[in-house]
Design a protein around this motif. Sequence first.
Motif, PDB file in Angstrom:
ATOM      1  N   ILE A  29     -46.144 -13.860  -4.953  1.00  0.00           N
ATOM      2  CA  ILE A  29     -46.103 -12.424  -5.229  1.00  0.00           C
ATOM      3  C   ILE A  29     -44.831 -12.090  -6.018  1.00  0.00           C
ATOM      4  N   PRO A  30     -44.953 -11.579  -7.257  1.00  0.00           N
ATOM      5  CA  PRO A  30     -43.769 -11.318  -8.083  1.00  0.00           C
ATOM      6  C   PRO A  30     -43.160  -9.950  -7.798  1.00  0.00           C
ATOM      7  N   LEU A  31     -42.820  -9.695  -6.525  1.00  0.00           N
ATOM      8  CA  LEU A  31     -42.277  -8.413  -6.111  1.00  0.00           C
ATOM      9  C   LEU A  31     -41.022  -8.642  -5.267  1.00  0.00           C
ATOM     10  N   THR A  32     -40.180  -7.626  -5.203  1.00  0.00           N
ATOM     11  CA  THR A  32     -39.080  -7.663  -4.251  1.00  0.00           C
ATOM     12  C   THR A  32     -39.615  -7.277  -2.875  1.00  0.00           C
ATOM     13  N   VAL A  33     -38.811  -7.514  -1.855  1.00  0.00           N
ATOM     14  CA  VAL A  33     -39.191  -7.137  -0.495  1.00  0.00           C
ATOM     15  C   VAL A  33     -39.473  -5.638  -0.415  1.00  0.00           C
ATOM     16  N   ARG A  34     -38.608  -4.834  -1.017  1.00  0.00           N
ATOM     17  CA  ARG A  34     -38.796  -3.376  -0.974  1.00  0.00           C
ATOM     18  C   ARG A  34     -40.100  -2.970  -1.661  1.00  0.00           C
ATOM     19  N   GLU A  35     -40.388  -3.569  -2.801  1.00  0.00           N
ATOM     20  CA  GLU A  35     -41.617  -3.227  -3.527  1.00  0.00           C
ATOM     21  C   GLU A  35     -42.847  -3.616  -2.716  1.00  0.00           C
ATOM     22  N   PHE A  36     -42.786  -4.780  -2.067  1.00  0.00           N
ATOM     23  CA  PHE A  36     -43.927  -5.224  -1.268  1.00  0.00           C
ATOM     24  C   PHE A  36     -44.165  -4.274  -0.093  1.00  0.00           C
ATOM     25  N   VAL A  37     -43.100  -3.885   0.600  1.00  0.00           N
ATOM     26  CA  VAL A  37     -43.254  -2.974   1.737  1.00  0.00           C
ATOM     27  C   VAL A  37     -43.782  -1.623   1.275  1.00  0.00           C
ATOM     28  N   ARG A  38     -43.327  -1.179   0.107  1.00  0.00           N
ATOM     29  CA  ARG A  38     -43.774   0.118  -0.414  1.00  0.00           C
ATOM     30  C   ARG A  38     -45.273   0.108  -0.726  1.00  0.00           C
ATOM     31  N   LEU A  39     -45.828  -1.053  -1.024  1.00  0.00           N
ATOM     32  CA  LEU A  39     -47.272  -1.133  -1.269  1.00  0.00           C
ATOM     33  C   LEU A  39     -48.075  -0.672  -0.065  1.00  0.00           C
ATOM     34  N   GLY A  40     -47.485  -0.777   1.133  1.00  0.00           N
ATOM     35  CA  GLY A  40     -48.184  -0.303   2.316  1.00  0.00           C
ATOM     36  C   GLY A  40     -48.518   1.173   2.272  1.00  0.00           C
ATOM     37  N   ARG A  41     -47.824   1.917   1.446  1.00  0.00           N
ATOM     38  CA  ARG A  41     -48.068   3.357   1.349  1.00  0.00           C
ATOM     39  C   ARG A  41     -49.224   3.701   0.418  1.00  0.00           C
ATOM     40  N   TYR A  42     -49.767   2.718  -0.279  1.00  0.00           N
ATOM     41  CA  TYR A  42     -50.780   2.989  -1.309  1.00  0.00           C
ATOM     42  C   TYR A  42     -51.979   3.801  -0.794  1.00  0.00           C
ATOM     43  N   PRO A  43     -52.550   3.494   0.405  1.00  0.00           N
ATOM     44  CA  PRO A  43     -53.721   4.265   0.848  1.00  0.00           C
ATOM     45  C   PRO A  43     -53.443   5.747   1.056  1.00  0.00           C
ATOM     46  N   HIS A  44     -52.169   6.119   1.175  1.00  0.00           N
ATOM     47  CA  HIS A  44     -51.833   7.510   1.454  1.00  0.00           C
ATOM     48  C   HIS A  44     -51.590   8.330   0.195  1.00  0.00           C
ATOM     49  N   ARG A  45     -51.592   7.681  -0.961  1.00  0.00           N
ATOM     50  CA  ARG A  45     -51.345   8.410  -2.193  1.00  0.00           C
ATOM     51  C   ARG A  45     -52.614   9.082  -2.688  1.00  0.00           C
ATOM     52  N   ASP A  46     -52.415  10.210  -3.359  1.00  0.00           N
ATOM     53  CA  ASP A  46     -53.524  10.849  -4.046  1.00  0.00           C
ATOM     54  C   ASP A  46     -54.073   9.894  -5.097  1.00  0.00           C
ATOM     55  N   ARG A  47     -55.395   9.893  -5.268  1.00  0.00           N
ATOM     56  CA  ARG A  47     -55.995   8.924  -6.194  1.00  0.00           C
ATOM     57  C   ARG A  47     -55.507   9.089  -7.623  1.00  0.00           C
ATOM     58  N   TRP A  48     -54.957  10.263  -7.953  1.00  0.00           N
ATOM     59  CA  TRP A  48     -54.478  10.482  -9.315  1.00  0.00           C
ATOM     60  C   TRP A  48     -52.975  10.243  -9.422  1.00  0.00           C
ATOM     61  N   THR A  49     -52.331   9.891  -8.298  1.00  0.00           N
ATOM     62  CA  THR A  49     -50.884   9.681  -8.305  1.00  0.00           C
ATOM     63  C   THR A  49     -50.574   8.200  -8.210  1.00  0.00           C
ATOM     64  N   LEU A  50     -49.942   7.647  -9.233  1.00  0.00           N
ATOM     65  CA  LEU A  50     -49.627   6.227  -9.250  1.00  0.00           C
ATOM     66  C   LEU A  50     -48.232   5.942  -8.710  1.00  0.00           C
ATOM     67  N   SER A  51     -47.305   6.846  -8.942  1.00  0.00           N
ATOM     68  CA  SER A  51     -45.931   6.598  -8.519  1.00  0.00           C
ATOM     69  C   SER A  51     -45.731   6.973  -7.059  1.00  0.00           C
ATOM     70  N   ALA A  52     -44.757   6.314  -6.418  1.00  0.00           N
ATOM     71  CA  ALA A  52     -44.447   6.580  -5.023  1.00  0.00           C
ATOM     72  C   ALA A  52     -43.776   7.947  -4.888  1.00  0.00           C
ATOM     73  N   THR A  53     -44.071   8.625  -3.787  1.00  0.00           N
ATOM     74  CA  THR A  53     -43.475   9.930  -3.515  1.00  0.00           C
ATOM     75  C   THR A  53     -42.158   9.759  -2.762  1.00  0.00           C
ATOM     76  N   ALA A  54     -41.438  10.875  -2.602  1.00  0.00           N
ATOM     77  CA  ALA A  54     -40.204  10.843  -1.814  1.00  0.00           C
ATOM     78  C   ALA A  54     -40.502  10.415  -0.380  1.00  0.00           C
ATOM     79  N   GLN A  55     -41.634  10.857   0.154  1.00  0.00           N
ATOM     80  CA  GLN A  55     -42.010  10.456   1.508  1.00  0.00           C
ATOM     81  C   GLN A  55     -42.285   8.965   1.581  1.00  0.00           C
ATOM     82  N   ASP A  56     -42.943   8.421   0.541  1.00  0.00           N
ATOM     83  CA  ASP A  56     -43.194   6.976   0.498  1.00  0.00           C
ATOM     84  C   ASP A  56     -41.882   6.200   0.551  1.00  0.00           C
TER      85      ASP A  56
END
Length: 269
Positions: free
Chosen positions: A97-124
């Motif tokens: 996986i070509p990601l940092t630890v922080r980037e990998f953990v942040r992927l866990g937030r993907y199901p909570h994002r709006d389908r039209w929002t690609l970038s992570a939110t402040a809450q993420d």
Amino acid sequence: MSQPSAALPLVADGLGWNPGGTRVLGPLDLTVQRGELLVIVGPNGAGKTSLLRLLGGLLEPDTGTLRWGKLRGAGAERRRNRARQLVYLPQLSPLSIPLTVREFVRLGRYPHRDRWTLSATAQDHEITESALARLELLEMADRSMVSLSGGERQRVSLAAALAQGGAVWLLDEPTTYLDPRHQVEIASILQAVHRDGHTLVVTTHDLNLAAQLATRVVALEEGRILAQGAPRELLTEEQLETLFGVAFTVESSPQGLRIWPRAAEGARS
């Protein structure tokens, strides 16, 4: 870290999986109650991983039905709602996986994002940092996943699960390939997650881990449920010999059970 949302039971009725016409699993009935720590044991080829993947919706059953509580919506929206409720952790995260630890953990937030929002939110970002801190990973947050040991990758996967926030966790052999120190560490983390109110379903070959963690144990044999019950009821010498075809010694004490194959007694003494 926010508490898990209320999780309704997972209910399997007559569940079966028969790829290519060959029966691998079932038919079986199984209900996972809210707040359980259910551990699935059995020999190689018993169907443990297949059952876990079916419960997580990663495989489609050939027979029977599976209900994930009262999930709303249909199609893609239903899958997204399921991803918000269910966390699936394979044995080990891939090494490449070509990601940092922080980037990998942040992927866990993907199901909570709006389908039209690609970038992570402040809450993420806030939840990601909280998960990293909870698993004591902040100091390695900028390291590449490729550089981590097996134990470190398991901790990162658990942090991603915390970030995802699902109420039900499905974990496939979470201590496989880990040395004893990391096995103890992961077991302690899982106990803490369970105390926080999550429902856990864990597959393992480690009978002592099952005895330590489980509120209920399910024994699988050739794709079907052989027996189930509390650890002290199911993890007996007679039941384990029936399941694995090997004689075991089981010691019971107020601290719990200790289990080892009888052939290893000479090496143990």
